[in-house]
Design a protein around this motif. Structure first.
Motif, PDB file in Angstrom:
ATOM      1  N   ASP A   1      52.890  45.610  61.540  1.00 14.43           N
ATOM      2  CA  ASP A   1      52.369  45.226  59.988  1.00 14.43           C
ATOM      3  C   ASP A   1      50.903  45.043  60.271  1.00 14.43           C
ATOM      4  O   ASP A   1      50.319  44.296  61.166  1.00 14.43           O
ATOM      5  CB  ASP A   1      53.249  44.107  59.369  1.00 14.43           C
ATOM      6  N   THR A   2      50.302  44.836  59.026  1.00 13.48           N
ATOM      7  CA  THR A   2      48.864  44.489  58.803  1.00 13.48           C
ATOM      8  C   THR A   2      48.768  43.766  57.581  1.00 13.48           C
ATOM      9  O   THR A   2      49.364  43.998  56.499  1.00 13.48           O
ATOM     10  CB  THR A   2      47.775  45.587  58.966  1.00 13.48           C
ATOM     11  N   ARG A   3      48.178  42.586  57.707  1.00 17.59           N
ATOM     12  CA  ARG A   3      48.089  41.599  56.354  1.00 17.59           C
ATOM     13  C   ARG A   3      46.694  41.426  56.570  1.00 17.59           C
ATOM     14  O   ARG A   3      46.057  40.991  57.396  1.00 17.59           O
ATOM     15  CB  ARG A   3      49.101  40.877  56.314  1.00 17.59           C
ATOM     16  N   THR A   4      46.439  40.781  55.141  1.00 18.78           N
ATOM     17  CA  THR A   4      44.969  39.987  54.987  1.00 18.78           C
ATOM     18  C   THR A   4      45.381  38.686  54.323  1.00 18.78           C
ATOM     19  O   THR A   4      46.178  38.642  53.238  1.00 18.78           O
ATOM     20  CB  THR A   4      44.066  40.883  53.940  1.00 18.78           C
ATOM     21  N   ILE A   5      44.571  37.709  54.738  1.00 16.79           N
ATOM     22  CA  ILE A   5      44.920  36.328  54.101  1.00 16.79           C
ATOM     23  C   ILE A   5      43.180  35.785  54.155  1.00 16.79           C
ATOM     24  O   ILE A   5      42.451  36.091  54.607  1.00 16.79           O
ATOM     25  CB  ILE A   5      45.564  35.458  55.046  1.00 16.79           C
ATOM     26  N   ARG A   6      43.192  35.254  52.735  1.00 16.77           N
ATOM     27  CA  ARG A   6      41.794  34.762  52.098  1.00 16.77           C
ATOM     28  C   ARG A   6      42.313  33.469  51.981  1.00 16.77           C
ATOM     29  O   ARG A   6      43.113  33.150  51.225  1.00 16.77           O
ATOM     30  CB  ARG A   6      41.224  35.776  51.086  1.00 16.77           C
ATOM     31  N   THR A   7      41.263  32.587  52.411  1.00 16.25           N
ATOM     32  CA  THR A   7      41.623  31.102  52.143  1.00 16.25           C
ATOM     33  C   THR A   7      40.441  30.189  52.179  1.00 16.25           C
ATOM     34  O   THR A   7      39.287  30.668  52.836  1.00 16.25           O
ATOM     35  CB  THR A   7      42.675  30.672  53.309  1.00 16.25           C
ATOM     36  N   CYS A   8      40.419  29.083  51.967  1.00 14.83           N
ATOM     37  CA  CYS A   8      39.439  27.837  52.284  1.00 14.83           C
ATOM     38  C   CYS A   8      39.295  27.492  53.608  1.00 14.83           C
ATOM     39  O   CYS A   8      40.712  27.570  54.115  1.00 14.83           O
ATOM     40  CB  CYS A   8      39.612  26.808  51.148  1.00 14.83           C
TER      41      CYS A   8
ATOM     42  N   ARG B   1      34.157  27.537  46.347  1.00 16.87           N
ATOM     43  CA  ARG B   1      35.322  28.528  45.545  1.00 16.87           C
ATOM     44  C   ARG B   1      35.355  29.701  46.501  1.00 16.87           C
ATOM     45  O   ARG B   1      34.606  30.461  46.827  1.00 16.87           O
ATOM     46  CB  ARG B   1      34.528  28.870  44.139  1.00 16.87           C
ATOM     47  N   CYS B   2      36.598  29.844  46.519  1.00 18.27           N
ATOM     48  CA  CYS B   2      36.973  31.031  47.765  1.00 18.27           C
ATOM     49  C   CYS B   2      38.098  31.922  47.003  1.00 18.27           C
ATOM     50  O   CYS B   2      38.976  31.610  46.261  1.00 18.27           O
ATOM     51  CB  CYS B   2      37.460  30.798  48.966  1.00 18.27           C
ATOM     52  N   TYR B   3      38.507  33.105  47.467  1.00 23.64           N
ATOM     53  CA  TYR B   3      39.428  33.955  47.220  1.00 23.64           C
ATOM     54  C   TYR B   3      40.732  33.395  48.110  1.00 23.64           C
ATOM     55  O   TYR B   3      40.502  32.852  49.365  1.00 23.64           O
ATOM     56  CB  TYR B   3      39.348  35.265  47.815  1.00 23.64           C
ATOM     57  N   GLU B   4      41.908  33.219  47.448  1.00 23.88           N
ATOM     58  CA  GLU B   4      42.984  32.444  48.156  1.00 23.88           C
ATOM     59  C   GLU B   4      44.252  33.547  47.744  1.00 23.88           C
ATOM     60  O   GLU B   4      44.786  33.478  46.586  1.00 23.88           O
ATOM     61  CB  GLU B   4      43.184  31.023  47.351  1.00 23.88           C
ATOM     62  N   CYS B   5      44.560  34.015  48.829  1.00 24.29           N
ATOM     63  CA  CYS B   5      45.816  34.999  48.757  1.00 24.29           C
ATOM     64  C   CYS B   5      46.176  35.488  49.950  1.00 24.29           C
ATOM     65  O   CYS B   5      45.691  35.092  51.130  1.00 24.29           O
ATOM     66  CB  CYS B   5      45.397  36.223  47.822  1.00 24.29           C
ATOM     67  N   ASN B   6      47.329  35.971  49.954  1.00 25.33           N
ATOM     68  CA  ASN B   6      47.961  36.651  51.227  1.00 25.33           C
ATOM     69  C   ASN B   6      48.591  37.998  50.714  1.00 25.33           C
ATOM     70  O   ASN B   6      49.352  38.058  49.882  1.00 25.33           O
ATOM     71  CB  ASN B   6      48.942  35.772  51.724  1.00 25.33           C
ATOM     72  N   SER B   7      48.148  39.194  51.453  1.00 30.59           N
ATOM     73  CA  SER B   7      48.548  40.616  51.024  1.00 30.59           C
ATOM     74  C   SER B   7      49.891  40.699  51.119  1.00 30.59           C
ATOM     75  O   SER B   7      50.673  41.533  50.296  1.00 30.59           O
ATOM     76  CB  SER B   7      47.765  41.401  51.791  1.00 30.59           C
ATOM     77  N   VAL B   8      50.904  39.880  51.838  1.00 30.68           N
ATOM     78  CA  VAL B   8      52.161  39.949  51.752  1.00 30.68           C
ATOM     79  C   VAL B   8      52.877  39.802  50.371  1.00 30.68           C
ATOM     80  O   VAL B   8      53.932  40.474  49.943  1.00 30.68           O
ATOM     81  CB  VAL B   8      53.017  39.223  53.128  1.00 30.68           C
ATOM     82  N   LEU B   9      52.331  38.681  49.791  1.00 40.12           N
ATOM     83  CA  LEU B   9      52.580  38.201  48.628  1.00 40.12           C
ATOM     84  C   LEU B   9      51.917  38.925  47.496  1.00 40.12           C
ATOM     85  O   LEU B   9      52.475  38.923  46.211  1.00 40.12           O
ATOM     86  CB  LEU B   9      52.576  36.728  48.319  1.00 40.12           C
ATOM     87  N   GLU B  10      50.656  39.166  47.615  1.00 39.31           N
ATOM     88  CA  GLU B  10      49.854  39.669  46.479  1.00 39.31           C
ATOM     89  C   GLU B  10      49.114  41.157  47.181  1.00 39.31           C
ATOM     90  O   GLU B  10      47.994  40.823  47.741  1.00 39.31           O
ATOM     91  CB  GLU B  10      48.722  38.690  46.093  1.00 39.31           C
ATOM     92  N   PRO B  11      49.628  42.153  46.676  1.00 37.45           N
ATOM     93  CA  PRO B  11      49.057  43.307  47.591  1.00 37.45           C
ATOM     94  C   PRO B  11      47.382  43.432  47.066  1.00 37.45           C
ATOM     95  O   PRO B  11      46.638  44.134  48.090  1.00 37.45           O
ATOM     96  CB  PRO B  11      49.728  44.500  46.977  1.00 37.45           C
ATOM     97  N   ASN B  12      46.947  42.971  46.084  1.00 37.70           N
ATOM     98  CA  ASN B  12      45.689  42.945  45.725  1.00 37.70           C
ATOM     99  C   ASN B  12      44.554  42.220  46.680  1.00 37.70           C
ATOM    100  O   ASN B  12      43.397  42.329  46.821  1.00 37.70           O
ATOM    101  CB  ASN B  12      45.311  42.458  44.241  1.00 37.70           C
ATOM    102  N   CYS B  13      45.210  41.214  47.593  1.00 36.08           N
ATOM    103  CA  CYS B  13      44.665  40.546  48.571  1.00 36.08           C
ATOM    104  C   CYS B  13      43.768  41.411  49.604  1.00 36.08           C
ATOM    105  O   CYS B  13      42.882  40.981  49.958  1.00 36.08           O
ATOM    106  CB  CYS B  13      45.577  39.400  49.131  1.00 36.08           C
ATOM    107  N   ILE B  14      44.477  42.565  49.603  1.00 33.74           N
ATOM    108  CA  ILE B  14      44.042  43.545  50.736  1.00 33.74           C
ATOM    109  C   ILE B  14      42.505  43.913  50.481  1.00 33.74           C
ATOM    110  O   ILE B  14      41.612  44.118  51.318  1.00 33.74           O
ATOM    111  CB  ILE B  14      44.859  44.935  50.788  1.00 33.74           C
ATOM    112  N   GLY B  15      42.058  44.022  49.099  1.00 32.49           N
ATOM    113  CA  GLY B  15      40.907  44.334  48.670  1.00 32.49           C
ATOM    114  C   GLY B  15      40.262  45.691  48.827  1.00 32.49           C
ATOM    115  O   GLY B  15      39.110  45.800  48.966  1.00 32.49           O
TER     116      GLY B  15
END
Length: 145
Positions: free
Chosen positions: A82-89, A25-39
């Protein structure tokens, strides 16, 4: 009576060592679409970003989580800095498992961290590694004195 305690101890150890055979199980997100992905403090990770990874992608089983920080340093191909964070499997279990590495190219760079436990891509592995290194150095300093 000693054997009962011994058996109970072995049973507890066996139960603690058995891992779930399911996917990670992982965090799955992209901060461009979901700002909370920045963490960070202003945009903390939320529970709804945790996802069960599929068993496989093609013939490769998902075995790890990734956190990718991308930095676009100057305008390239119409993309503004820009800076973005991507969390994925993830499924590539190379020499970078449980480590971070950096890649760079024209106009940008990225830092990729991979880890192999549930929800481990929540934080920066670099910070954990730095904290561990400093702690070990302090321990060595005071133990050798």
């Amino acid at each position: 009576m000693l054997y009962v305690r011994y058996f109970c101890g072995l049973l507890v150890v066996a139960v603690l060592c058995v891992q779930n055979g399911g996917a990670i199980r992982c965090y799955e997100c992209n901060s461009v679409l979901e700002p909370n992905c920045i963490g960070n403090q202003e945009n903390p990770l939320t529970e709804n970003l945790k996802k069960e990874c599929p068993e496989k992608k093609g013939d490769k089983p998902y075995t790890l989580c990734r956190k990718i920080r991308q930095f676009i340093d100057f305008e390239v191909n119409g993309l503004k800095p820009d800076t973005r964070t991507i969390r994925t499997c993830g499924y590539e279990d190379s020499q970078y498992a449980n480590r971070c590495y950096q890649r760079s190219g024209f106009g940008g760079r990225q830092e990729v961290c991979a880890c192999q436990t549930d929800d481990c891509n929540a934080s920066s592995l670099i910070m954990s590694s730095a904290t561990l290194t400093v702690g070990l150095l302090l321990l060595l300093k005071y133990c050798s004195a």
